[in-house]
Motif scaffolding. Structure first.
Motif, PDB file in Angstrom:
ATOM      1  N   LYS A  96       0.836  -1.198   0.000  1.00 32.79           N
ATOM      2  CA  LYS A  96       0.000   0.000   0.000  1.00 32.79           C
ATOM      3  C   LYS A  96       0.870   1.247   0.000  1.00 32.79           C
ATOM      4  N   SER A  97       0.240   2.388  -0.344  1.00 30.18           N
ATOM      5  CA  SER A  97       0.946   3.667  -0.397  1.00 30.18           C
ATOM      6  C   SER A  97      -0.005   4.790   0.007  1.00 30.18           C
ATOM      7  N   ASN A  98       0.537   5.809   0.673  1.00 34.21           N
ATOM      8  CA  ASN A  98      -0.240   7.012   0.993  1.00 34.21           C
ATOM      9  C   ASN A  98       0.399   8.237   0.339  1.00 34.21           C
ATOM     10  N   GLU A 106      -3.779   4.495   3.808  1.00 33.40           N
ATOM     11  CA  GLU A 106      -3.378   4.388   2.408  1.00 33.40           C
ATOM     12  C   GLU A 106      -4.412   5.032   1.490  1.00 33.40           C
TER      13      GLU A 106
END
Length: 242
Positions: A96-98, A106
């Motif tokens: 995941k990425s934010n 995220e």
């Protein structure tokens, strides 16, 4: 699990509202798979791409770690649908990425699921992109979401493929080979509102005329898988389901 155990001990059914199972498109897809129209199901690809406006995140829990983010808010519907079509999940991997919003939750992620049958499914999800490739924006289930002529789910088998929600069946005219042209067949299906069908099912359940399409135990399994996805993305590891 306490609710599940109480329901089963007392014989009082509990129905969980995974409405997609009541959608005529999904019912038709389930039937096509069962009848072997795709041959052996091998791979599924799911895209959930949409843009949530900034006002969405003014609700505190939408941006709170452990309860917010598309993994814990949105993926439960994809998990239930995949289990309905593909069977039981063996293990999951995720990341995941934010990077877009920089919140504590995220905004983008990717998931791989391996099923007991050997089917591999991928889910790409983001609530920070201007795109229509998601079930909500293509199925026409909810009036507040505009309907686009786009696709969101691709099911691939040894003898054919199926794209949703258009219910397009792809099969070879002759030899099954990547050098052979495939024909696109638009599969017929009944029309109907899945939410109305779900409420009708609920009424039948109350009258004792049906058993839950999605019981509390079945829905708890969905939740376990979503939590495993979140754990896999947080730890960067593969999580095997018990």
């Amino acid at each position: 699990m306490r609710l599940v155990e109480a329901s089963e001990r007392l014989g009082v059914p509990v129905l969980v509202g995974h409405h997609r199972r009541h959608n005529p498109v999904i019912q038709a897809a389930k039937k096509l798979i069962a009848e072997g129209a795709l041959g052996r199901l091998v791979m599924v690809s799911v895209c959930c791409a949409l843009m949530k406006p900034e006002r969405y995140f003014q609700i505190p829990w939408h941006r709170e770690r452990g309860v917010g983010g598309p993994f814990l808010i949105n993926l439960i519907h994809e998990v239930d649908l995949l289990r309905h079509l593909c069977g039981e999940v063996d293990s999951v991997s995720a990341m995941k990425s934010n990077a877009v919003r920089g919140l504590d939750v995220e905004d983008t992620g990717g998931v791989l699921l391996r099923f007991d049958s050997g089917v591999i499914a991928s889910i790409a999800i983001s609530d920070s992109v201007a795109a229509p490739w998601s079930w909500d924006l293509t199925s026409g289930e909810v009036e507040r979401f505009p309907t686009h002529e786009a696709l969101s789910h691709y099911l691939c088998g040894t003898e054919g493929g199926l794209s949703l929600p258009a219910l397009e069946l792809w099969r070879h005219d002759g030899d099954i080979s990547w050098t052979g042209k495939m024909a696109r067949i638009l599969c017929p299906h009944q029309s109907g509102d899945p939410y109305v069908a779900q409420l009708r099912h609920f009424g039948e359940l109350i009258k004792g005329l049906a058993t839950p399409l999605v019981s509390a135990r079945e829905a708890t399994r969905n939740l376990e898988i979503v939590m495993a996805m979140h754990e896999a993305a947080t730890r960067g590891t593969r999580v095997k389901l018990s």
